[in-house]
Design a protein around this motif. Structure first.
Motif, PDB file in Angstrom:
ATOM      1  N   SER A 181       0.837  -1.211   0.000  1.00 26.73           N
ATOM      2  CA  SER A 181       0.000   0.000   0.000  1.00 26.73           C
ATOM      3  C   SER A 181       0.864   1.251   0.000  1.00 26.73           C
ATOM      4  O   SER A 181       0.442   2.310  -0.470  1.00 26.73           O
ATOM      5  CB  SER A 181      -0.929   0.010   1.218  1.00 26.73           C
ATOM      6  OG  SER A 181      -0.187   0.091   2.421  1.00 26.73           O
ATOM      7  N   ALA A 182       2.114   1.136   0.511  1.00 30.50           N
ATOM      8  CA  ALA A 182       3.044   2.265   0.485  1.00 30.50           C
ATOM      9  C   ALA A 182       3.846   2.297  -0.802  1.00 30.50           C
ATOM     10  O   ALA A 182       3.873   3.301  -1.520  1.00 30.50           O
ATOM     11  CB  ALA A 182       3.991   2.192   1.685  1.00 30.50           C
ATOM     12  N   SER A 198      -4.104   0.972   4.332  1.00 24.05           N
ATOM     13  CA  SER A 198      -2.992   1.322   5.203  1.00 24.05           C
ATOM     14  C   SER A 198      -3.178   0.580   6.521  1.00 24.05           C
ATOM     15  O   SER A 198      -4.306   0.276   6.924  1.00 24.05           O
ATOM     16  CB  SER A 198      -2.951   2.834   5.437  1.00 24.05           C
ATOM     17  OG  SER A 198      -4.100   3.258   6.149  1.00 24.05           O
ATOM     18  N   GLU A 225       4.368  -2.154  12.209  1.00 20.20           N
ATOM     19  CA  GLU A 225       4.365  -2.344  10.749  1.00 20.20           C
ATOM     20  C   GLU A 225       5.275  -3.513  10.377  1.00 20.20           C
ATOM     21  O   GLU A 225       4.947  -4.326   9.523  1.00 20.20           O
ATOM     22  CB  GLU A 225       4.841  -1.067  10.052  1.00 20.20           C
ATOM     23  CG  GLU A 225       3.883   0.100  10.117  1.00 20.20           C
ATOM     24  CD  GLU A 225       2.739  -0.008   9.116  1.00 20.20           C
ATOM     25  OE1 GLU A 225       2.682  -1.012   8.363  1.00 20.20           O
ATOM     26  OE2 GLU A 225       1.902   0.913   9.087  1.00 20.20           O
ATOM     27  N   ASP A 278       0.772   5.604  10.335  1.00 22.97           N
ATOM     28  CA  ASP A 278       1.237   4.358   9.755  1.00 22.97           C
ATOM     29  C   ASP A 278       2.272   4.562   8.641  1.00 22.97           C
ATOM     30  O   ASP A 278       2.496   5.685   8.195  1.00 22.97           O
ATOM     31  CB  ASP A 278       0.082   3.508   9.238  1.00 22.97           C
ATOM     32  CG  ASP A 278      -0.773   4.216   8.191  1.00 22.97           C
ATOM     33  OD1 ASP A 278      -0.270   5.109   7.487  1.00 22.97           O
ATOM     34  OD2 ASP A 278      -1.972   3.901   8.079  1.00 22.97           O
ATOM     35  N   THR A 280       2.399   3.687   5.477  1.00 22.61           N
ATOM     36  CA  THR A 280       1.932   4.142   4.157  1.00 22.61           C
ATOM     37  C   THR A 280       1.882   5.654   4.089  1.00 22.61           C
ATOM     38  O   THR A 280       2.440   6.272   3.174  1.00 22.61           O
ATOM     39  CB  THR A 280       0.545   3.558   3.837  1.00 22.61           C
ATOM     40  OG1 THR A 280       0.650   2.134   3.748  1.00 22.61           O
ATOM     41  CG2 THR A 280       0.021   4.097   2.514  1.00 22.61           C
ATOM     42  N   ASN A 281       1.229   6.288   5.059  1.00 21.33           N
ATOM     43  CA  ASN A 281       1.114   7.748   5.049  1.00 21.33           C
ATOM     44  C   ASN A 281       2.465   8.420   5.249  1.00 21.33           C
ATOM     45  O   ASN A 281       2.794   9.393   4.566  1.00 21.33           O
ATOM     46  CB  ASN A 281       0.126   8.199   6.129  1.00 21.33           C
ATOM     47  CG  ASN A 281      -1.304   7.898   5.751  1.00 21.33           C
ATOM     48  OD1 ASN A 281      -1.837   8.461   4.811  1.00 21.33           O
ATOM     49  ND2 ASN A 281      -1.930   6.978   6.462  1.00 21.33           N
TER      50      ASN A 281
END
Length: 306
Positions: A181-182, A198, A225, A278, A280-281
């Motif tokens: 997702s990242a 995420s 994570e 997280d 991803t962000n």
């Protein structure tokens, strides 16, 4: 309706990719331009028609950056790294030692950021603030002021690590799927329907389903994570990769290249957001900034040199 509510409604009509391109890339181009312009003026030192023009350009870029990135339209995770980076650029003596930087960040985290958070969550519009400024203060007091930040879930990192451990015990490891997702953020969800959420949102949904939690907009520290992807080996793997990039950015900080230096310092401050998660962000927001501050200005420089 608050300033942020209106902004969020406007962004809802745009794709996430469009919002990212606009806010995290295009709106950060002035920062890279400020670095180049300021460094040039510092090196020249002599006052002539060119330096006067560049000084006016620098002022215009600062105004533009403030318009794009101000407490009424931007979240704290972007405001902090940007404005602390500007302090480092214009007045490095304020934070040029570990003791000074620690004191600065301590005051920022305890007073400044909670204050910005309280201001950005007031329930009045920008027009109402301008016409009747006292309403800003009244709304600020009504919602608990600075103290409210410490009574909410802003500091939920440890709890979310525990929630991730529980999720893994029930659902198993993702074996790297969550990282996609990242790393593949640029693929629209409309094309990739099964694109992973995420991790913060994933754990938030789990807590809603299993424990009737209120919402899914959660942080997820880099420790969990790593754990959700590969277990304890993932935690170790995240630490190794993080150490590698920190060493690389330290080299950039001392490279003599103004853009590399500034993005390296930016990363050091952004790290607080990245570690909280997280991933991803934190990753996507930094990549967007990296493109806006380093890649695009370097491309423009190469074009003009030709």
């Amino acid at each position: 309706m608050s300033v942020f509510s209106k902004a969020n409604m406007q962004e809802f009509n745009l794709s996430k990719g469009g919002v990212l391109l606009r806010k995290k890339v295009l709106f950060l181009i002035p920062l890279g331009s400020i670095v180049i312009t300021y460094k040039y003026l510092i090196e020249k030192r002599k006052i002539n028609s060119n330096t006067i023009i560049l000084f006016l350009v620098l002022v215009a870029l600062l105004i533009l950056l403030f318009i794009f990135k101000n407490p009424f339209t931007e979240k704290r995770n972007a405001l902090g790294p940007i404005y602390i980076t500007l302090i480092y650029l214009f007045y490095p003596k304020l934070i040029n030692s570990n003791a000074k930087l620690f004191l600065f960040l301590f005051v920022s985290m305890i007073l400044v950021f909670p204050l910005i958070s309280a201001i950005t969550h007031v329930n009045i519009s920008f027009a109402e603030i301008m016409s009747n400024p006292i309403e800003l203060y009244l709304s600020f007091v009504k919602h608990g002021g600075i103290v409210n930040t410490f009574n909410t879930l802003h500091y939920d990192a440890f709890a979310n690590i525990m929630a991730t451990v529980e999720f893994v015990s029930n659902q198993g490891y993702s074996f790297g799927f969550q990282l996609l997702s990242a790393f593949l953020f640029f693929i629209p969800r409309s094309i990739w329907v099964s694109k992973p959420l995420s991790t913060g949102e994933l754990i938030g949904n789990y807590l809603i389903e299993e424990h009737h939690f209120g919402y899914n907009n959660l942080s997820n520290p880099i420790i969990s994570e790593g754990y959700i992807n590969f277990g304890l080996f993932g935690v170790l793997l995240m630490a190794i990769f993080l150490a590698y990039f920190i060493v690389k950015f330290i080299r950039w900080l001392n490279s003599g290249n103004s853009l590399k230096e500034i993005i390296a310092f930016y990363f050091a401050i952004h790290l607080m957001f990245l570690l909280r998660g997280d991933f991803t962000n934190g990753f996507v927001y930094f990549i967007g900034t990296f493109i806006g501050v380093v890649i695009i200005p370097n491309l423009i420089i190469k074009i003009f040199k030709k």
